[in-house]
Design a protein around this motif. Structure first.
Motif, PDB file in Angstrom:
ATOM      1  N   ALA A  82       0.583  -1.284   0.025  1.00  0.00           N
ATOM      2  CA  ALA A  82      -0.062  -0.052  -0.024  1.00  0.00           C
ATOM      3  C   ALA A  82       0.974   1.412   0.109  1.00  0.00           C
ATOM      4  O   ALA A  82       0.263   2.243  -0.355  1.00  0.00           O
ATOM      5  CB  ALA A  82      -0.847   0.006   1.117  1.00  0.00           C
ATOM      6  N   GLY A  83       1.971   1.161   0.490  1.00  0.00           N
ATOM      7  CA  GLY A  83       2.922   2.406   0.769  1.00  0.00           C
ATOM      8  C   GLY A  83       3.091   3.362  -0.565  1.00  0.00           C
ATOM      9  O   GLY A  83       2.807   4.396  -0.401  1.00  0.00           O
ATOM     10  N   TYR A  84       3.665   2.709  -1.547  1.00  0.00           N
ATOM     11  CA  TYR A  84       4.075   3.328  -2.897  1.00  0.00           C
ATOM     12  C   TYR A  84       2.667   3.997  -3.368  1.00  0.00           C
ATOM     13  O   TYR A  84       2.652   4.989  -3.965  1.00  0.00           O
ATOM     14  CB  TYR A  84       4.913   2.828  -3.492  1.00  0.00           C
ATOM     15  N   PRO A  85       1.847   2.989  -3.771  1.00  0.00           N
ATOM     16  CA  PRO A  85       0.568   3.560  -4.440  1.00  0.00           C
ATOM     17  C   PRO A  85      -0.066   4.693  -3.494  1.00  0.00           C
ATOM     18  O   PRO A  85      -0.716   5.535  -4.382  1.00  0.00           O
ATOM     19  CB  PRO A  85      -0.257   2.143  -4.704  1.00  0.00           C
ATOM     20  N   ALA A  86      -0.397   4.537  -2.272  1.00  0.00           N
ATOM     21  CA  ALA A  86      -0.905   5.360  -1.502  1.00  0.00           C
ATOM     22  C   ALA A  86      -0.001   6.812  -1.794  1.00  0.00           C
ATOM     23  O   ALA A  86      -0.834   8.024  -1.644  1.00  0.00           O
ATOM     24  CB  ALA A  86      -0.972   5.022  -0.027  1.00  0.00           C
ATOM     25  N   ALA A  87       1.218   6.791  -1.842  1.00  0.00           N
ATOM     26  CA  ALA A  87       1.825   8.055  -2.006  1.00  0.00           C
ATOM     27  C   ALA A  87       1.732   8.932  -3.128  1.00  0.00           C
ATOM     28  O   ALA A  87       1.417   9.912  -3.411  1.00  0.00           O
ATOM     29  CB  ALA A  87       3.161   7.951  -1.520  1.00  0.00           C
TER      30      ALA A  87
ATOM     31  N   SER B 204       0.508   8.405 -16.959  1.00  0.00           N
ATOM     32  CA  SER B 204      -0.859   7.310 -16.407  1.00  0.00           C
ATOM     33  C   SER B 204      -2.140   8.175 -16.617  1.00  0.00           C
ATOM     34  O   SER B 204      -2.091   9.473 -16.502  1.00  0.00           O
ATOM     35  CB  SER B 204      -0.643   6.873 -15.262  1.00  0.00           C
ATOM     36  N   ASP B 205      -3.216   7.472 -16.792  1.00  0.00           N
ATOM     37  CA  ASP B 205      -4.515   8.078 -16.752  1.00  0.00           C
ATOM     38  C   ASP B 205      -4.697   8.747 -15.231  1.00  0.00           C
ATOM     39  O   ASP B 205      -4.575   7.963 -14.214  1.00  0.00           O
ATOM     40  CB  ASP B 205      -5.581   6.946 -16.788  1.00  0.00           C
ATOM     41  N   PRO B 206      -4.774   9.875 -14.804  1.00  0.00           N
ATOM     42  CA  PRO B 206      -4.949  10.410 -13.528  1.00  0.00           C
ATOM     43  C   PRO B 206      -5.810   9.668 -12.491  1.00  0.00           C
ATOM     44  O   PRO B 206      -5.770   9.713 -11.384  1.00  0.00           O
ATOM     45  CB  PRO B 206      -5.588  11.804 -13.944  1.00  0.00           C
TER      46      PRO B 206
ATOM     47  N   ALA C 146      -2.675   5.600  -8.670  1.00  0.00           N
ATOM     48  CA  ALA C 146      -2.230   4.428  -7.941  1.00  0.00           C
ATOM     49  C   ALA C 146      -2.023   3.170  -8.170  1.00  0.00           C
ATOM     50  O   ALA C 146      -1.097   2.158  -8.268  1.00  0.00           O
ATOM     51  CB  ALA C 146      -3.195   4.372  -6.426  1.00  0.00           C
ATOM     52  N   SER C 147      -2.927   2.607  -9.220  1.00  0.00           N
ATOM     53  CA  SER C 147      -2.654   1.307  -9.825  1.00  0.00           C
ATOM     54  C   SER C 147      -1.777   1.481 -10.769  1.00  0.00           C
ATOM     55  O   SER C 147      -0.962   0.209 -11.131  1.00  0.00           O
ATOM     56  CB  SER C 147      -4.128   0.788 -10.598  1.00  0.00           C
ATOM     57  N   SER C 148      -1.503   2.326 -11.654  1.00  0.00           N
ATOM     58  CA  SER C 148      -0.540   2.448 -12.528  1.00  0.00           C
ATOM     59  C   SER C 148       0.978   2.480 -11.840  1.00  0.00           C
ATOM     60  O   SER C 148       1.900   1.883 -12.210  1.00  0.00           O
ATOM     61  CB  SER C 148      -0.704   3.702 -13.295  1.00  0.00           C
ATOM     62  N   ALA C 149       1.008   3.345 -10.723  1.00  0.00           N
ATOM     63  CA  ALA C 149       2.301   3.276  -9.737  1.00  0.00           C
ATOM     64  C   ALA C 149       2.168   1.743  -9.244  1.00  0.00           C
ATOM     65  O   ALA C 149       3.571   1.232  -9.336  1.00  0.00           O
ATOM     66  CB  ALA C 149       1.933   4.146  -8.604  1.00  0.00           C
ATOM     67  N   GLY C 150       1.414   0.836  -9.058  1.00  0.00           N
ATOM     68  CA  GLY C 150       1.323  -0.237  -8.604  1.00  0.00           C
ATOM     69  C   GLY C 150       1.892  -1.363  -9.650  1.00  0.00           C
ATOM     70  O   GLY C 150       2.903  -2.024  -9.274  1.00  0.00           O
TER      71      GLY C 150
END
Length: 454
Positions: free
Chosen positions: A117-122, A383-385, A389-393
């Motif tokens: 969760a940490g990185y997508p949340a950020a 990425s799509d705004p 988070a899912s694109s970062a994941g």
């Protein structure tokens, strides 16, 4: 003048939670590198078996990052952040008391899911703050996240060596307990509360998530053990992957919108670059660390100490390059740095002077500081705004595919012992991946149009 003074800015109170949450995964990725040999000695396991401690975390994280990222896109970061960091603390306790390698592997699986969760949340918080303030200028925060991840990723081996020297290899697992406690407190106090709308639950594509998990699991299990006896795994990957594609193209609210993703060639190229970049980065991180201990004869602490130049170089490069726009130059310079470091690796032997090991670490600091920052920034602007988070994941998932390839290559190159011949074999694999990374970057014209703050 008054409008400028009253204009809302990024809420800096979010930064501590964002940075601590995002570094939980890299610290557990890197700190284990100097613990593999001591764990193997203590539990009677060769490098081919202890490699599962690396693979287990990446398998879990590869599956979890895009899933948790999608949940964050729908429901916000707070709940997922708190649940994930709680799981990290539980995994730390389990690893600290583990009686055998099997339980240790289970602890690493929990760590993988907990750190999702940490990185997508950020990244989601960064996007929501841009919408709140009306300024999509995340240059300083993106650089801060990259520097935090670089610092932890590179200082991890040194910290691991220090912890092992003081409290044994179990201390590298126990470290997660105070880190998780701090993250929970920060998340509870600082992250904004969200309300779950009933309509959000209907947007969860559970069948798509399940098919994605099955596809990725079969692929990664094959990458961990690429052998003729596991021929059925790539076949299963193709079959289940096809079912996943059909499902995502037909459902109105897909887990991964393949129509949008398929039309976003620059983002796909970034994901491809992430795979080969992390093959090199993690093959060096694990392979070089194991060789310096077993093939060169350094202690776990000294093996971490040798990598201090990489830590210093990576931090300095991230800070300096973070002030400049564009990513193409950073990616090209990072590719050249990878290739140069691999060439020097091929010259090392068990009798090489210590300064040559330091030189290799110093050179690797250049791509370490450039590539992660450039890839992270590319995804943010490509990425799509609504799916930040899912694109970062997914970026982390592709990176972990590269790390799994690196782990498999490391185990195959070394076999029962991390000797110099095995390290040279691994260096050739890294050199091939570095060359591919350079070619993919050279021929990607879209990078020249990517002029967002980087």
């Amino acid at each position: 003048m008054t409008d400028q003074a009253t204009k809302p800015g990024f809420d800096r109170r979010l930064l501590p939670a964002m940075m601590l949450g995002s570094v939980l995964n890299p610290i557990n990725s890197t700190i284990i590198s100097v613990a593999l040999i001591p764990i193997g000695w203590a539990l009677g396991a060769p490098p081919a078996q202890t490699a599962w401690l690396v693979s287990a975390l990446y398998l879990a994280t590869s599956l979890g990052q895009p899933v948790v990222g999608r949940l964050i896109d729908l429901f916000g970061p707070r709940r997922l952040f708190l649940a994930g960091t709680s799981l990290v603390g539980l995994a730390g306790v389990l690893g600290a008391v583990a009686p055998n390698l099997g339980v240790l592997i289970a602890a690493r699986v929990l760590l993988g899911f907990g750190t999702c969760a940490g990185y997508p949340a950020a990244m989601a918080l960064l996007r929501s703050e841009a919408e709140r303030t009306g300024e999509d200028n995340p240059q300083g925060v993106l650089t801060a996240l990259a520097v935090a991840n670089q610092t932890i990723a590179v200082v991890g081996p040194l910290l691991g060596g220090l912890l092992i020297g003081v409290g044994g290899w179990r201390a590298t697992f126990a470290l997660n307990v105070p880190l998780a406690a701090a993250a929970i407190v920060l998340g509870f106090l600082r992250l904004p509360k969200e309300s779950v709308r009933r309509g959000d639950l209907s947007r969860l594509d559970l069948p798509g998530m399940g098919l994605f998990a099955a596809t990725l699991t079969s692929l990664l299990l094959f990458l961990m053990n690429p052998h003729v006896s596991t021929w059925y795994l790539p076949v299963l990957t193709v079959l289940v992957g096809g079912a996943f594609a059909v499902r995502e193209l037909r459902t109105p609210t897909p887990f991964i919108d393949l129509r949008v993703l398929g039309g976003n060639t620059p983002l796909l190229a970034t994901y491809g670059r992430a795979v080969v970049a992390y093959v090199v980065a993690y093959a060096f991180l694990y392979g070089f660390s194991e060789w310096t201990e077993e093939g060169f004869g350094l202690s776990a602490f000294d093996a971490g100490l040798v990598q201090i130049p990489m830590f210093l170089t990576a931090i300095g490069v991230s800070i300096v390059s973070g002030r400049r726009r564009g990513v193409r130059g950073k990616l090209l310079l990072g590719a050249v740095g990878q290739i140069a470091a691999c060439v020097v690796l091929l010259t090392l032997t068990g009798s090489s002077p210590l300064w040559m090991l330091v030189l290799v670490a110093l050179i690797f600091g250049l791509p370490q500081g450039l590539n992660n920052l450039a890839l992270q920034n590319s995804v943010y602007f490509q990425s799509d705004p609504e799916r930040t988070a899912s694109s970062a994941g997914l970026l982390r998932t592709f990176a972990y595919v590269g790390s799994m390839i690196a782990s498999s290559a490391t185990a195959a190159s070394f076999g029962p012992h991390a000797d110099t011949g095995g390290m040279h074999t691994l260096a050739w694999v890294m050199l091939a991946a570095g060359g591919l990374y350079l070619l993919v970057t050279l021929f990607d014209r879209s990078l020249g149009r990517l002029r967002g703050p980087a």
